[in-house]
Design an enzyme around this catalytic site. Sequence first.
Site, PDB file in Angstrom:
ATOM      1  CE1 TYR A  25      -3.587   2.690   0.826  1.00  0.00           C
ATOM      2  CE2 TYR A  25      -1.978   3.455   2.438  1.00  0.00           C
ATOM      3  CZ  TYR A  25      -3.140   3.654   1.706  1.00  0.00           C
ATOM      4  OH  TYR A  25      -3.835   4.829   1.859  1.00  0.00           O
ATOM      5  CB  SER A 107      -3.818  10.588   6.407  1.00  0.00           C
ATOM      6  OG  SER A 107      -4.839  10.174   5.523  1.00  0.00           O
ATOM      7  CD  GLN A 128      -5.415  14.148   3.653  1.00  0.00           C
ATOM      8  OE1 GLN A 128      -5.459  13.236   4.474  1.00  0.00           O
ATOM      9  NE2 GLN A 128      -6.239  14.195   2.617  1.00  0.00           N
ATOM     10  CE1 TYR A 130      -7.246  12.356   0.209  1.00  0.00           C
ATOM     11  CE2 TYR A 130      -7.399  10.859   2.068  1.00  0.00           C
ATOM     12  CZ  TYR A 130      -6.736  11.317   0.956  1.00  0.00           C
ATOM     13  OH  TYR A 130      -5.545  10.745   0.582  1.00  0.00           O
ATOM     14  CB  THR A 156      -5.954  15.834  -0.423  1.00  0.00           C
ATOM     15  OG1 THR A 156      -4.849  15.740   0.483  1.00  0.00           O
ATOM     16  CG2 THR A 156      -5.650  14.999  -1.656  1.00  0.00           C
ATOM     17  NE  ARG A 165      -4.218   4.660  -4.915  1.00  0.00           N
ATOM     18  CZ  ARG A 165      -4.559   5.434  -3.902  1.00  0.00           C
ATOM     19  NH1 ARG A 165      -4.650   4.929  -2.681  1.00  0.00           N
ATOM     20  NH2 ARG A 165      -4.816   6.712  -4.082  1.00  0.00           N
ATOM     21  CG  HIS A 276      -2.598  11.121  -3.930  1.00  0.00           C
ATOM     22  ND1 HIS A 276      -3.497  12.023  -3.409  1.00  0.00           N
ATOM     23  CD2 HIS A 276      -2.685  10.034  -3.139  1.00  0.00           C
ATOM     24  CE1 HIS A 276      -4.108  11.489  -2.356  1.00  0.00           C
ATOM     25  NE2 HIS A 276      -3.624  10.273  -2.173  1.00  0.00           N
ATOM     26  NE  ARG A 279      -0.875   5.979  -2.399  1.00  0.00           N
ATOM     27  CZ  ARG A 279      -0.897   4.695  -2.052  1.00  0.00           C
ATOM     28  NH1 ARG A 279       0.085   3.898  -2.452  1.00  0.00           N
ATOM     29  NH2 ARG A 279      -1.867   4.206  -1.311  1.00  0.00           N
TER      30      ARG A 279
END
Length: 293
Positions: A25, A107, A128, A130, A156, A165, A276, A279
């Site tokens: 990951y 995160s 951070q 989202y 972000t 991924r 990113h 990613r």
Amino acid sequence: MTVITNVEDLRVLAQRRVPRMFYDYADSGSWTEGTYRANNADFQKIKLRQRVAVNMENRSTRSTMVGQEVAMPVAIAPTGLTGMQHADGEILAARAARKFGIPFTLSTMSICSIEDVAQHAGEGFWFQLYVMRDRAFIERLIDRAKAAKCSALVLTLDLQIIGQRHKDLKNGLTAPPKMTLANILDIACKPRWALGMLGTKRKQFGNIVGHVSGVENMGSLGEWTARQFDPSLNWGDVEWIKKRWGGKLILKGIQDVEDAKLCVASGADALIVSNHGGRQLDGAQSSIEALPA
């Protein structure tokens, strides 16, 4: 390995100690991983200019970032699932950043919660964010970051749709992870990691589980997350978030000059040139190649 001398030593150790699904990951990109590899290769092309016979006394790497003094102009970037790389990983990273004197960024998709990390972070504690479809949850998350005395909000902008991924798909990395025979055997071969995880109470996404109606465990989290990343995110949302936050705002995921200008127009205090980690959009420029413009 008795002496750690560089980051590559740490990577080798992590590959030995961390279950493959979590190691992959962190050490992977989207689709062909072309942009992921370019991030490293293009950076390595840059060479330092060496000058000599200059007084080197009283040299220092100290600087400031968004108004805060730092030991060097570097910050630890937000990484989801850090608490699955190592038990209480986000707390340990925040302690290390505090000791060294650089910012640590937590995160949204961390295992340890904002409140957990706030007890161990220094003044440079960035959060951070989202943007999810559930705007009420986002408001609560921003308010929690305020209460935790985060010194900057890192928004972000390049994860409206999650990149494909392939390593995650092959390893069965979902929420919760698929306990295939291969994954069970792999975890059994990582006793140091397993004992650490058995010894901590932090095994879920601490910023989300228990803070969203209907999301009380890892099983319900997966279904919620799959439908929550918001493809309609726009500059109007950035203005709304800045107003709600009221503090230093850093915009992350900028790769284009026109978007950089829009960052300035939106009133952001700083921006992070980033793809990113390769990613998201495979085939995009490396971050260091996009930076000069």
